[in-house]
Each structure stands twice: as structure tokens, then as C-alpha cells.
Design a protein around this motif. Structure first.
Motif, short mmCIF file in Angstrom:
data_model
loop_
_atom_site.label_atom_id
_atom_site.label_comp_id
_atom_site.label_asym_id
_atom_site.label_seq_id
_atom_site.Cartn_x
_atom_site.Cartn_y
_atom_site.Cartn_z
N VAL A 1 0.85 -1.19 0.00
CA VAL A 1 0.00 0.00 0.00
C VAL A 1 0.88 1.24 0.00
CG1 VAL A 1 -1.77 1.32 1.23
CG2 VAL A 1 -1.84 -1.20 1.28
N GLU A 2 0.67 2.11 -0.96
CA GLU A 2 1.32 3.41 -0.97
C GLU A 2 0.46 4.36 -0.13
OE1 GLU A 2 3.02 6.74 -4.16
OE2 GLU A 2 1.90 4.98 -4.88
N PRO A 3 0.96 4.85 1.02
CA PRO A 3 0.12 5.48 2.03
C PRO A 3 -0.27 6.94 1.73
CG PRO A 3 2.37 5.45 2.80
CD PRO A 3 2.36 4.72 1.49
N ARG A 4 -1.12 7.10 0.75
CA ARG A 4 -1.62 8.45 0.45
C ARG A 4 -2.78 8.32 -0.53
NH1 ARG A 4 -0.17 10.17 -4.63
NH2 ARG A 4 1.42 8.92 -5.70
N GLU A 5 -3.65 9.33 -0.54
CA GLU A 5 -4.68 9.37 -1.56
C GLU A 5 -4.02 9.56 -2.92
OE1 GLU A 5 -8.82 11.80 -2.62
OE2 GLU A 5 -8.01 11.79 -0.56
N GLY A 6 -4.44 8.76 -3.89
CA GLY A 6 -3.79 8.76 -5.19
C GLY A 6 -2.68 7.75 -5.30
N GLY A 7 -2.30 7.14 -4.18
CA GLY A 7 -1.28 6.09 -4.19
C GLY A 7 -1.82 4.81 -4.78
N ARG A 8 -0.96 3.82 -4.86
CA ARG A 8 -1.34 2.55 -5.47
C ARG A 8 -1.31 1.43 -4.44
NH1 ARG A 8 -3.84 2.46 -10.11
NH2 ARG A 8 -2.74 0.63 -10.93
N THR A 9 -2.21 0.46 -4.62
CA THR A 9 -2.16 -0.78 -3.86
C THR A 9 -1.85 -1.91 -4.84
OG1 THR A 9 -4.50 -1.43 -4.12
CG2 THR A 9 -3.95 0.12 -2.34
N ARG A 10 -1.24 -2.95 -4.31
CA ARG A 10 -0.84 -4.08 -5.15
C ARG A 10 -1.09 -5.37 -4.37
NH1 ARG A 10 3.03 -4.81 -9.40
NH2 ARG A 10 4.08 -6.85 -9.32
N LEU A 11 -1.86 -6.29 -4.95
CA LEU A 11 -2.15 -7.59 -4.35
C LEU A 11 -1.59 -8.68 -5.25
CD1 LEU A 11 -3.62 -9.52 -2.34
CD2 LEU A 11 -5.66 -9.25 -3.77
#
Length: 252
Positions: A40-50
Motif C-alpha cells: 500500500v502506498e500510504p496516500r490518496e492517489g497512491g497505489r495498492t498491489r495484491l
């Protein structure tokens, strides 16, 4: 043609809002109760990856209010399908928290089967979240995933899995469960989550073990999704040992 949907789940957790936030909005926290491995990139607009079983799903963080709200949304596919997930955190008295999960979006042609799988699957994952924050606060787990397609009819599969754990008679929460997987330390715990014919879980002092059946409409797959809190010098070997156990499980 795509089908719009919305799914809501609410769970009360024995944890503070800050502890729940760490569990749902950080990679190590999510790894400790959800499927696969997360970033999780910790910011609004960041990206999550599963990442799971060689597949990767990415999304954009659309809501980032620490301790209150975390939301993400995948990009629409060629057929218009997408998933949006939102967590709403509400603190309660005596250090407990109510977590509301809302998942919405557009599903594909086989939407009814997919919706039912998500509806029941979320019960298992939120049950695992509750176990994590209650029994392993402040710790993070190594996720272990294994997959056996075409494992068999649910009745056959669950008889094999529960029998391997030495569980006889009705499968109920609180009964002892013991299992030896070749090459790994013995497992000695209790059944802590039962949602047959879809899922079954065991908790020990250092792990949460989860088994999920996809259903006949989705190929009778049996999925292992464990969370190991004990230090593991060789996670890849642990995952391989579980895959071998799953492949050898005598079903039918």
C-alpha cells in the motif's frame, strides 16, 4: 454485459481504531488476515498491489483518512468491470471498533456466482481480521498460499481436511485441532472459524490457518491461505510444504 453491485459487511473488533487502521491500510497488516501479499502506498492517489498465485491486481487509493476511512478502486477492464472497496472505522467504548466494509463496482457475465463468492468469502476474511487484532495485536504475519484446482465436491473435501486435523463429529468452533505437515512444526490449536461448505479455520498460538472451497460453479478449487506469526527462516519452503500437503490430500 456488466452488472452493478454493492456488498456491505459490518464487524465489531476488539481493537482500537489505530490498530484496525494498521490492519486494513498497511501491507504487513493486510498480509496478516487477507489473501495473498499486499503493498500500500500510504496516500490518496497512491497505489495498492495484491499478489497471489502468480497474479497481480492493482488499484488506486481513493480515500486516505488515517483511523477513519480507507478506500481503493481498480481501473475498469475492457468489459467495464471494476471493484471499489471502502472501509469505514468507528471507535467505540472500552477500546473496541466497528468496521464497515463496502464493496461495489461492476461484475462480468457470471456476476451471480462472483457476487456469492465475495459475499461468503468476506465473512471468512473479516473473521480472520477479528482473530488477528484480538490475538496477535502489533504483530505481522508471513502469508502462505496454496491452490488445488478440481479438488472435489465440498463434502469430500471438508471430510478430508477436518479429518486430517483429527476433528470428528460435528465441526464446531472451539474443538481441538492437530495436524502434522511434513517438514513443518506440528500444528496444535483450536477450530476458530466455521462456515462450511465454504471455509474452515484453525488458530494456534503463532498462526491463523484458513481453508477455502470455491464451490462447484467455480471449479471445486481448494485454497489454503494461512498467516504465520512465528519467525520463519524459509517462507518459500513453508509454502511449498503446504502445496505438497494439499496435492496429497486424499479426497473421496
Amino acid at each position: 454485459m456488466g452488472h452493478q453491485f454493492e456488498l456491505q459487511k459490518t464487524v465489531e473488533l476488539a481493537a482500537t481504531p489505530e490498530e484496525v487502521w494498521a490492519a486494513i491500510a498497511t501491507g504487513p497488516g493486510i498480509d496478516s488476515w487477507f489473501m495473498g501479499r499486499s503493498e500500500v502506498e500510504p496516500r490518496e492517489g497512491g497505489r495498492t498491489r495484491l499478489s497471489m498465485l502468480g497474479q497481480v491486481a492493482e488499484a488506486t487509493v481513493t480515500g486516505w483518512e488515517p483511523g477513519k476511512r480507507f478506500a481503493s478502486r481498480t481501473e475498469p477492464g475492457p468489459d467495464g468491470t471494476f471493484l471499489a472497496t471502502e472501509y469505514l472505522i468507528e471507535g467505540r467504548d472500552q477500546g473496541s471498533t466497528v468496521l464497515r466494509m463496502v464493496q461495489s463496482g461492476v461484475l462480468g457475465d457470471n456476476w451471480e456466482t462472483e457476487y456469492e463468492a465475495m459475499r461468503v468469502g468476506w465473512d471468512m476474511y473479516l473473521g480472520s481480521l477479528a482473530a488477528y487484532v484480538a490475538h496477535f495485536p502489533g504483530r505481522s504475519a508471513t502469508p502462505v498460499t496454496a491452490f488445488r484446482p478440481g479438488a472435489g465436491h465440498p463434502d469430500q473435501v471438508w471430510a478430508a481436511v477436518t479429518g486430517a486435523f483429527g476433528v470428528t463429529g460435528p465441526v464446531t468452533e472451539g474443538v481441538p485441532a492437530r495436524l502434522t505437515v511434513p517438514g513443518l512444526p506440528p500444528i496444535d490449536g483450536v477450530v476458530d472459524l466455521v462456515g462450511l461448505p465454504t471455509y474452515f479455520g484453525v488458530r494456534t498460538d503463532d498462526a491463523i490457518y484458513r481453508f477455502l472451497h470455491s464451490g462447484t460453479e467455480r471449479g471445486n478449487a481448494l485454497v489454503v491461505g494461512h498467516h504465520i506469526f512465528a519467525a520463519d527462516p524459509d517462507p518459500a519452503r513453508t509454502e511449498q510444504a503446504w502445496q505438497e500437503w494439499l496435492d496429497r490430500l486424499p479426497v473421496g
